[in-house]
Enzyme design. Structure first.
Site, PDB file in Angstrom:
ATOM      1  N   ASP A   1       0.854  -1.190   0.000  1.00  0.00           N
ATOM      2  CA  ASP A   1       0.000   0.000   0.000  1.00  0.00           C
ATOM      3  C   ASP A   1       0.893   1.244   0.000  1.00  0.00           C
ATOM      4  O   ASP A   1       2.109   1.150   0.110  1.00  0.00           O
ATOM      5  CB  ASP A   1      -0.976  -0.023   1.176  1.00  0.00           C
TER       6      ASP A   1
ATOM      7  N   GLY B   1       0.806   3.965   2.055  1.00  0.00           N
ATOM      8  CA  GLY B   1       0.945   4.742   3.277  1.00  0.00           C
ATOM      9  C   GLY B   1      -0.140   5.789   3.429  1.00  0.00           C
ATOM     10  O   GLY B   1      -0.251   6.441   4.463  1.00  0.00           O
TER      11      GLY B   1
ATOM     12  N   ASP C   1      -8.771  -6.570   0.648  1.00  0.00           N
ATOM     13  CA  ASP C   1      -7.891  -6.794   1.791  1.00  0.00           C
ATOM     14  C   ASP C   1      -8.566  -6.193   3.013  1.00  0.00           C
ATOM     15  O   ASP C   1      -9.378  -5.276   2.891  1.00  0.00           O
ATOM     16  CB  ASP C   1      -6.527  -6.115   1.590  1.00  0.00           C
TER      17      ASP C   1
END
Length: 379
Positions: A95, A97, A274
């Site tokens: 990802d 951040g 996710d």
């Protein structure tokens, strides 16, 4: 070395659900797919062997913010990237951040250049710019890397949501340019996914989808949902985004959600998911099962010697009893956290595998409706 490929295998005749295959240099992923979250290079309480054998995970996540702070890029680069560092030889998505920036509201400052934030470890100050985030993800070594975005809070007003979306688009331009000016690391192809933002405002989401689609990326993500908005609003935005984003590219809904959220969003056209929920809830005694939700802390399970869940194909779920797992959790035994986490992840992966099977056989909607009612039950 080849760019990520996506091939559709079939579509459900009664919904927008589809089954496909994503191919990366670290292997193929059957969609729809759930991706366990490995925040600091580890899915909490679960070994990589368990992820492969019991959970049957095909891809996991790494977190840019956390890995940048610890162990740091120097260690990751010396190891040859996260795959070699943690021993996971299948695909990894990192990802950007952006969500951590959202969750660090008290210790960060957003500006055009990027985001200045304070480390939660030692209080040191750091700047994440779009360019730096691309470099960090290159060094971590994700097969799929995410553009740097701002995730607006819920609720927020229209003016803020639009301003935030425009900033995300400007950052995307910078990510895109820098990413395509820098080489892949570690001898395999890394692939950039842009992120759609716009809060719960339909016109902003459409504008963001159009902007993101214009990049022609190999896959696209929908961010800024599951941050407190009502479920129906999430579904409405998700449906609109799926209608606007390219049908021949995978669509990734970030940070979602419960088993019933996932089934509903699959029916709207999402391919990738996710969420920390299966592991976090597992560590807090909540189990998702094929028969409904269990609070394993409850006394009613004290003498229940039946398997945790004999309805799924997972050694751990079939081997250990509810009574034994309850005992471990009550005794604060670490093994209890592992069993609960592995079970919940195995259940999530079982669920998306079953969804795929029903999409390909053409009866997904009837199955989904039946499952949704069942999975929401509190046992």
């Amino acid at each position: 070395m080849a760019a990520l490929q996506f091939e559709l295998s079939g579509k459900d005749p009664h919904s927008a659900a589809r089954a496909g295959t994503i191919t990366t240099d670290h292997g193929s992923i059957q969609t729809p797919i759930f991706m366990p979250v490995g925040t600091v290079g580890s899915v909490k309480a679960v070994t990589q062997q368990q992820l492969k054998e019991d959970v049957q995970a095909q891809i996991i996540l790494g977190n840019t913010y956390h890995l940048y702070l610890r162990p740091g890029l120097e260690v990751l680069e010396a190891a040859g990237g996260l795959h070699r560092f943690n021993g996971w030889d299948r695909p990894i998505l990192t990802d950007s951040g952006g969500y951590q920036v959202f969750s660090l509201a008290g210790t960060r400052k957003i500006q055009e250049e990027g985001v200045v934030f304070q480390s939660h470890i030692d209080g040191s100050r750091h700047l994440f710019s779009p360019e730096k985030v691309m470099d960090i993800q290159r060094s971590i070594g994700g097969d799929i890397v995410m553009a740097f975005d701002e995730c607006p809070p819920y609720p927020c007003d229209y003016v803020y949501a639009e301003k935030s979306m425009r900033l995300t688009h400007r950052w995307l331009d910078r990510c895109w340019e820098h990413f395509h000016e820098t080489p892949d690391k570690y001898g395999y192809t890394q692939n950039l996914f842009p992120i759609v933002q716009g809060s719960v405002f339909g016109d902003l989401r459409k504008a963001s989808c159009d902007y993101v689609a214009g990049k022609g990326a190999v896959g696209n993500a929908i961010g800024g949902l599951s941050v407190g908005e009502p479920e129906q609003e999430m579904y409405d935005i998700c449906q609109a985004c799926c209608e606007d984003l390219p049908a021949d590219r995978p669509r990734y809904l970030m940070g979602v959600g419960t088993p019933w959220n996932i089934l509903e969003c699959i029916s709207l056209g999402i391919d990738m998911f996710d969420c920390v929920m299966p592991t976090r809830n597992g560590r807090n005694a909540m189990l998702f099962t094929s028969k409904g939700v269990i609070n394993i802390d409850n006394k009613k399970w004290e003498k229940d010697f039946s398997p945790i869940d004999d309805g799924i194909d997972s050694g751990i779920s079939n081997y250990y009893s509810k009574a034994y797992l309850r005992h471990l959790i009550k005794a604060k035994e670490i093994l209890g956290l592992t069993i609960a986490s592995v079970h919940n992840l195995a259940f999530y992966l079982h669920l998306v595998k079953e969804a795929r099977k029903h999409i390909l056989s053409g009866d997904f909607v009837a199955w989904k409706n039946e499952q949704t009612e069942l999975l929401r039950r509190r046992l």
